[in-house]
Design a protein around this motif. Structure first.
Motif, PDB file in Angstrom:
ATOM      1  N   ASP A 198       0.833  -1.205   0.000  1.00  0.00           N
ATOM      2  CA  ASP A 198       0.000   0.000   0.000  1.00  0.00           C
ATOM      3  C   ASP A 198       0.872   1.261   0.000  1.00  0.00           C
ATOM      4  O   ASP A 198       0.553   2.245  -0.669  1.00  0.00           O
ATOM      5  N   LEU A 199       1.968   1.228   0.724  1.00  0.00           N
ATOM      6  CA  LEU A 199       2.895   2.361   0.734  1.00  0.00           C
ATOM      7  C   LEU A 199       3.528   2.547  -0.633  1.00  0.00           C
ATOM      8  O   LEU A 199       3.581   3.663  -1.150  1.00  0.00           O
ATOM      9  N   VAL A 200       3.993   1.460  -1.239  1.00  0.00           N
ATOM     10  CA  VAL A 200       4.613   1.523  -2.571  1.00  0.00           C
ATOM     11  C   VAL A 200       3.627   2.119  -3.570  1.00  0.00           C
ATOM     12  O   VAL A 200       3.972   3.032  -4.332  1.00  0.00           O
ATOM     13  N   ASP A 201       2.402   1.616  -3.571  1.00  0.00           N
ATOM     14  CA  ASP A 201       1.373   2.139  -4.490  1.00  0.00           C
ATOM     15  C   ASP A 201       1.164   3.632  -4.274  1.00  0.00           C
ATOM     16  O   ASP A 201       1.095   4.403  -5.229  1.00  0.00           O
ATOM     17  N   TYR A 202       1.077   4.055  -3.029  1.00  0.00           N
ATOM     18  CA  TYR A 202       0.860   5.467  -2.710  1.00  0.00           C
ATOM     19  C   TYR A 202       2.013   6.333  -3.204  1.00  0.00           C
ATOM     20  O   TYR A 202       1.797   7.365  -3.850  1.00  0.00           O
ATOM     21  N   LEU A 203       3.240   5.941  -2.915  1.00  0.00           N
ATOM     22  CA  LEU A 203       4.398   6.748  -3.310  1.00  0.00           C
ATOM     23  C   LEU A 203       4.511   6.872  -4.825  1.00  0.00           C
ATOM     24  O   LEU A 203       4.843   7.945  -5.349  1.00  0.00           O
ATOM     25  N   ILE A 204       4.208   5.800  -5.532  1.00  0.00           N
ATOM     26  CA  ILE A 204       4.289   5.832  -7.003  1.00  0.00           C
ATOM     27  C   ILE A 204       3.134   6.635  -7.586  1.00  0.00           C
ATOM     28  O   ILE A 204       3.335   7.487  -8.456  1.00  0.00           O
ATOM     29  N   GLU A 205       1.931   6.394  -7.107  1.00  0.00           N
ATOM     30  CA  GLU A 205       0.749   7.123  -7.610  1.00  0.00           C
ATOM     31  C   GLU A 205       0.882   8.626  -7.388  1.00  0.00           C
ATOM     32  O   GLU A 205       0.468   9.426  -8.225  1.00  0.00           O
ATOM     33  N   GLU A 206       1.461   9.017  -6.261  1.00  0.00           N
ATOM     34  CA  GLU A 206       1.593  10.431  -5.923  1.00  0.00           C
ATOM     35  C   GLU A 206       2.844  11.070  -6.526  1.00  0.00           C
ATOM     36  O   GLU A 206       3.118  12.239  -6.282  1.00  0.00           O
ATOM     37  N   ASN A 207       3.595  10.301  -7.299  1.00  0.00           N
ATOM     38  CA  ASN A 207       4.754  10.810  -8.046  1.00  0.00           C
ATOM     39  C   ASN A 207       5.816  11.457  -7.154  1.00  0.00           C
ATOM     40  O   ASN A 207       6.341  12.523  -7.468  1.00  0.00           O
ATOM     41  N   PHE A 208       6.146  10.796  -6.069  1.00  0.00           N
ATOM     42  CA  PHE A 208       7.217  11.266  -5.204  1.00  0.00           C
ATOM     43  C   PHE A 208       8.577  10.981  -5.837  1.00  0.00           C
ATOM     44  O   PHE A 208       8.751   9.974  -6.521  1.00  0.00           O
ATOM     45  N   GLU A 209       9.546  11.840  -5.577  1.00  0.00           N
ATOM     46  CA  GLU A 209      10.954  11.511  -5.778  1.00  0.00           C
ATOM     47  C   GLU A 209      11.328  10.725  -4.525  1.00  0.00           C
ATOM     48  O   GLU A 209      11.348  11.280  -3.419  1.00  0.00           O
ATOM     49  N   ILE A 210      11.580   9.445  -4.687  1.00  0.00           N
ATOM     50  CA  ILE A 210      11.798   8.558  -3.546  1.00  0.00           C
ATOM     51  C   ILE A 210      13.295   8.443  -3.293  1.00  0.00           C
ATOM     52  O   ILE A 210      14.049   7.979  -4.151  1.00  0.00           O
ATOM     53  N   ILE A 211      13.705   8.901  -2.114  1.00  0.00           N
ATOM     54  CA  ILE A 211      15.111   8.895  -1.743  1.00  0.00           C
ATOM     55  C   ILE A 211      15.257   8.077  -0.466  1.00  0.00           C
ATOM     56  O   ILE A 211      14.656   8.396   0.561  1.00  0.00           O
ATOM     57  N   SER A 212      16.037   7.008  -0.546  1.00  0.00           N
ATOM     58  CA  SER A 212      16.278   6.159   0.614  1.00  0.00           C
ATOM     59  C   SER A 212      17.626   6.492   1.234  1.00  0.00           C
ATOM     60  O   SER A 212      18.613   6.682   0.516  1.00  0.00           O
ATOM     61  N   LEU A 213      17.647   6.545   2.544  1.00  0.00           N
ATOM     62  CA  LEU A 213      18.871   6.804   3.294  1.00  0.00           C
ATOM     63  C   LEU A 213      19.369   5.460   3.819  1.00  0.00           C
ATOM     64  O   LEU A 213      18.888   4.945   4.820  1.00  0.00           O
TER      65      LEU A 213
END
Length: 164
Positions: free
Chosen positions: A80-95
């Motif tokens: 559900d988190l993955v779907d949300y981040l992709i649908e909302e077009n975030f620049e996803i940066i992992s630390l």
């Protein structure tokens, strides 16, 4: 002379940053993450996992009531988190320290785009599922024998880099 909280000269500002906490359960860390998120103008926090201990009585000592001011929500399932981040077009940066991570100072913050900063659990770091969807994976260069630091300290360093 030291200034009081009311006298400081800092401009109040919110950045389009969502702090994503991948299975962070230690209450002292959760409280401190609220405090640092509020200090750096983070827009909101997402906690991934089940039974996240957000009891105000338990986290207030380190949050200093900032949990009342930083919007937050819990998403229980990674999918559900993955779907949300992709649908909302975030620049996803992992630390995270990974085979393809680059130093934090090389992070590219796109203009006019929402940022999701993913931070990992105290024990296991960031899950492979979240690393796979990351646009960028960054690490903090360290020069001692230890290869990791407390999640709150690392988040503080990253948010400073992102907002300065």
């Amino acid at each position: 002379m030291q200034l009081t909280h009311e006298e400081n000269q800092f401009e109040r500002k919110t950045f389009p940053i969502t702090l994503v906490c991948d299975h962070i359960y230690f209450q002292q860390n959760i409280g401190s993450l609220f405090r640092i998120a509020e200090a750096f103008g983070v827009q909101n926090i997402i906690f991934l996992g089940k039974d996240i201990p957000l009891t105000p009585r338990k986290i207030n000592k380190t949050s200093r009531s900032t949990h009342l001011h930083v919007p937050h929500k819990i998403i229980e399932e990674a999918k559900d988190l993955v779907d949300y981040l992709i649908e909302e077009n975030f620049e996803i940066i992992s630390l995270e320290i990974a085979n393809n991570s680059k130093p934090l100072k090389e992070v590219v913050i796109p203009d006019n785009q929402k940022i999701a900063l993913i931070i990992g659990s105290e024990i296991d770091g960031i899950s492979d599922e979240l690393l796979k969807i990351s646009n960028q994976i960054v690490h903090i260069n360290m020069f001692g024998k230890n290869s990791s630091m407390n999640v709150v300290q690392a988040t503080s360093i990253a948010l400073y880099e992102f907002t300065s």
